[in-house]
Write a protein that holds these residues in place. Structure first.
Motif, PDB file in Angstrom:
ATOM      1  N   ARG A  41       0.808  -1.222   0.000  1.00 43.76           N
ATOM      2  CA  ARG A  41       0.000   0.000   0.000  1.00 43.76           C
ATOM      3  C   ARG A  41       0.839   1.269   0.000  1.00 43.76           C
ATOM      4  N   THR A  42       2.095   1.162  -0.353  1.00 43.75           N
ATOM      5  CA  THR A  42       2.997   2.314  -0.304  1.00 43.75           C
ATOM      6  C   THR A  42       2.469   3.509  -1.087  1.00 43.75           C
ATOM      7  N   ALA A  43       1.953   3.280  -2.283  1.00 39.80           N
ATOM      8  CA  ALA A  43       1.469   4.393  -3.107  1.00 39.80           C
ATOM      9  C   ALA A  43       0.295   5.133  -2.462  1.00 39.80           C
ATOM     10  N   GLU A  44      -0.422   4.472  -1.562  1.00 44.15           N
ATOM     11  CA  GLU A  44      -1.520   5.130  -0.854  1.00 44.15           C
ATOM     12  C   GLU A  44      -1.017   5.964   0.318  1.00 44.15           C
ATOM     13  N   LEU A  45       0.184   5.670   0.789  1.00 43.45           N
ATOM     14  CA  LEU A  45       0.731   6.337   1.967  1.00 43.45           C
ATOM     15  C   LEU A  45       1.693   7.468   1.630  1.00 43.45           C
ATOM     16  N   ILE A  46       2.444   7.331   0.541  1.00 43.22           N
ATOM     17  CA  ILE A  46       3.484   8.287   0.176  1.00 43.22           C
ATOM     18  C   ILE A  46       3.013   9.084  -1.043  1.00 43.22           C
ATOM     19  N   PRO A  47       2.811  10.393  -0.898  1.00 40.79           N
ATOM     20  CA  PRO A  47       2.355  11.191  -2.036  1.00 40.79           C
ATOM     21  C   PRO A  47       3.321  11.087  -3.222  1.00 40.79           C
TER      22      PRO A  47
ATOM     23  N   VAL B 205      12.070  -6.315  -1.484  1.00 48.90           N
ATOM     24  CA  VAL B 205      10.922  -6.167  -2.370  1.00 48.90           C
ATOM     25  C   VAL B 205      11.403  -6.286  -3.811  1.00 48.90           C
ATOM     26  N   ARG B 206      10.598  -6.998  -4.640  1.00 49.20           N
ATOM     27  CA  ARG B 206      10.925  -7.168  -6.069  1.00 49.20           C
ATOM     28  C   ARG B 206       9.731  -6.833  -6.942  1.00 49.20           C
ATOM     29  N   THR B 207      10.043  -6.390  -8.151  1.00 53.44           N
ATOM     30  CA  THR B 207       9.032  -6.172  -9.182  1.00 53.44           C
ATOM     31  C   THR B 207       9.699  -6.153 -10.542  1.00 53.44           C
ATOM     32  N   GLU B 208       8.910  -6.202 -11.581  1.00 54.11           N
ATOM     33  CA  GLU B 208       9.338  -5.922 -12.946  1.00 54.11           C
ATOM     34  C   GLU B 208       8.633  -4.621 -13.293  1.00 54.11           C
ATOM     35  N   GLY B 209       9.373  -3.549 -13.476  1.00 54.84           N
ATOM     36  CA  GLY B 209       8.698  -2.279 -13.706  1.00 54.84           C
ATOM     37  C   GLY B 209       9.610  -1.189 -14.208  1.00 54.84           C
ATOM     38  N   ARG B 210       9.055   0.024 -14.234  1.00 56.38           N
ATOM     39  CA  ARG B 210       9.760   1.193 -14.758  1.00 56.38           C
ATOM     40  C   ARG B 210      10.352   2.068 -13.665  1.00 56.38           C
ATOM     41  N   THR B 211      10.070   1.739 -12.430  1.00 58.32           N
ATOM     42  CA  THR B 211      10.594   2.529 -11.316  1.00 58.32           C
ATOM     43  C   THR B 211      10.966   1.592 -10.169  1.00 58.32           C
ATOM     44  N   GLY B 212      11.855   2.060  -9.323  1.00 55.26           N
ATOM     45  CA  GLY B 212      12.396   1.223  -8.258  1.00 55.26           C
ATOM     46  C   GLY B 212      11.435   0.975  -7.114  1.00 55.26           C
ATOM     47  N   VAL B 213      11.833   0.094  -6.221  1.00 52.91           N
ATOM     48  CA  VAL B 213      10.996  -0.310  -5.088  1.00 52.91           C
ATOM     49  C   VAL B 213      11.623   0.035  -3.735  1.00 52.91           C
ATOM     50  N   GLU B 214      12.483   1.057  -3.732  1.00 52.36           N
ATOM     51  CA  GLU B 214      13.094   1.465  -2.467  1.00 52.36           C
ATOM     52  C   GLU B 214      12.044   1.930  -1.460  1.00 52.36           C
ATOM     53  N   MET B 215      11.067   2.694  -1.929  1.00 51.22           N
ATOM     54  CA  MET B 215      10.039   3.211  -1.016  1.00 51.22           C
ATOM     55  C   MET B 215       9.209   2.082  -0.421  1.00 51.22           C
ATOM     56  N   GLU B 216       8.941   1.055  -1.213  1.00 46.92           N
ATOM     57  CA  GLU B 216       8.180  -0.088  -0.714  1.00 46.92           C
ATOM     58  C   GLU B 216       8.959  -0.836   0.362  1.00 46.92           C
ATOM     59  N   ALA B 217      10.262  -0.997   0.160  1.00 44.11           N
ATOM     60  CA  ALA B 217      11.091  -1.669   1.167  1.00 44.11           C
ATOM     61  C   ALA B 217      11.172  -0.843   2.452  1.00 44.11           C
ATOM     62  N   LEU B 218      11.354   0.460   2.317  1.00 46.16           N
ATOM     63  CA  LEU B 218      11.401   1.332   3.490  1.00 46.16           C
ATOM     64  C   LEU B 218      10.063   1.351   4.234  1.00 46.16           C
ATOM     65  N   THR B 219       8.972   1.354   3.487  1.00 48.07           N
ATOM     66  CA  THR B 219       7.648   1.347   4.107  1.00 48.07           C
ATOM     67  C   THR B 219       7.411   0.041   4.856  1.00 48.07           C
ATOM     68  N   ALA B 220       7.859  -1.069   4.290  1.00 52.25           N
ATOM     69  CA  ALA B 220       7.718  -2.367   4.957  1.00 52.25           C
ATOM     70  C   ALA B 220       8.449  -2.371   6.302  1.00 52.25           C
ATOM     71  N   VAL B 221       9.682  -1.899   6.301  1.00 52.38           N
ATOM     72  CA  VAL B 221      10.460  -1.868   7.544  1.00 52.38           C
ATOM     73  C   VAL B 221       9.821  -0.924   8.558  1.00 52.38           C
ATOM     74  N   SER B 222       9.392   0.240   8.090  1.00 50.88           N
ATOM     75  CA  SER B 222       8.763   1.219   8.990  1.00 50.88           C
ATOM     76  C   SER B 222       7.528   0.637   9.661  1.00 50.88           C
ATOM     77  N   ALA B 223       6.654   0.035   8.869  1.00 51.36           N
ATOM     78  CA  ALA B 223       5.417  -0.525   9.430  1.00 51.36           C
ATOM     79  C   ALA B 223       5.704  -1.679  10.388  1.00 51.36           C
ATOM     80  N   ALA B 224       6.682  -2.501  10.064  1.00 47.62           N
ATOM     81  CA  ALA B 224       7.041  -3.597  10.975  1.00 47.62           C
ATOM     82  C   ALA B 224       7.558  -3.044  12.304  1.00 47.62           C
ATOM     83  N   CYS B 225       8.404  -2.026  12.248  1.00 50.71           N
ATOM     84  CA  CYS B 225       8.916  -1.416  13.484  1.00 50.71           C
ATOM     85  C   CYS B 225       7.794  -0.755  14.281  1.00 50.71           C
ATOM     86  N   LEU B 226       6.900  -0.058  13.602  1.00 51.74           N
ATOM     87  CA  LEU B 226       5.778   0.577  14.290  1.00 51.74           C
ATOM     88  C   LEU B 226       4.859  -0.455  14.936  1.00 51.74           C
ATOM     89  N   THR B 227       4.690  -1.580  14.279  1.00 48.59           N
ATOM     90  CA  THR B 227       3.856  -2.656  14.840  1.00 48.59           C
ATOM     91  C   THR B 227       4.509  -3.252  16.084  1.00 48.59           C
TER      92      THR B 227
END
Length: 144
Positions: A54-60, A89-111
Motif C-alpha cells: 500500500r505504499t502508493a496510498e501512503l506516500i504522495p 521487495v521485487r518487481t518488474e517495472g519502470r521505477t524502483g521499489v526502495e520506497m516499498e522496502a522502506l515502508t515495509a520496515v517502517s510498518a514492521a517497526c511501528l507494529t
C-alpha cells in the motif's frame, strides 16, 4: 508524479533495514511468547508485507506498483537489545521499489512498538535505511 512511461521495464529489487531497541526484559518477554498482544514477530512481519503493498496510498507521488515478492524478517537481537528488521521487495517495472522496502520496515517497526508499548516505555526506532537496490538505469548499489 514523475513520468516513467518512457523508461524500460526491468527487474527491480530493493532491500531496507531498521531496528527497534527495547529493554532486555521486553526482548525475553517476546521470546517466551508472553507479550500481552500476542505473536509480536509474526504480526510485525505481516504488517510490513501489507504496508509495502500500500505504499502508493501512503506516500504522495509514489507510483503504484505490482510487486512480485515482499519478504519481511524481524529478528531478535541481544546486542541491541531489540529487533533487527529487514525487508526485500521485487518487481518488474519502470521505477524502483526502495520506497516499498522502506515502508515495509517502517510498518514492521511501528507494529513492534505498538504491540510492546504497554510493557516498555523506553523503546526507540532508528537506523531506517536502504541497504541495496538493483535494476534500472543506475544499476546495482549496496550500502556499507
Amino acid at each position: 508524479m514523475v513520468d516513467v512511461g518512457d523508461k524500460p521495464v526491468t527487474a527491480r529489487r530493493a532491500k531496507a533495514s531498521g531496528r527497534l531497541t527495547c529493554t532486555r526484559e521486553t526482548l525475553e518477554l517476546v521470546r517466551a511468547g508472553k507479550a500481552p498482544k500476542g505473536s509480536v514477530i509474526a504480526t510485525a512481519e505481516l504488517a510490513g508485507v501489507l504496508a509495502a503493498k500500500r505504499t502508493a496510498e501512503l506516500i504522495p507521488l509514489c507510483h503504484p506498483l505490482a510487486l512480485s515478492k515482499i519478504e519481511v524478517t524481524v529478528t531478535p537481537d541481544d546486542e541491541l537489545p531489540g529487533f533487527a528488521v529487514d525487508a526485500m521487495v521485487r518487481t518488474e517495472g519502470r521505477t524502483g521499489v526502495e520506497m516499498e522496502a522502506l515502508t515495509a520496515v517502517s510498518a514492521a517497526c511501528l507494529t513492534l512498538f505498538d504491540m510492546l508499548k504497554a510493557v516498555d516505555k523506553t523503546m526507540s526506532i532508528d537506523a531506517l535505511r536502504v541497504t541495496a537496490k538493483e535494476g534500472g538505469r543506475s544499476g546495482a548499489w549496496r550500502g556499507e
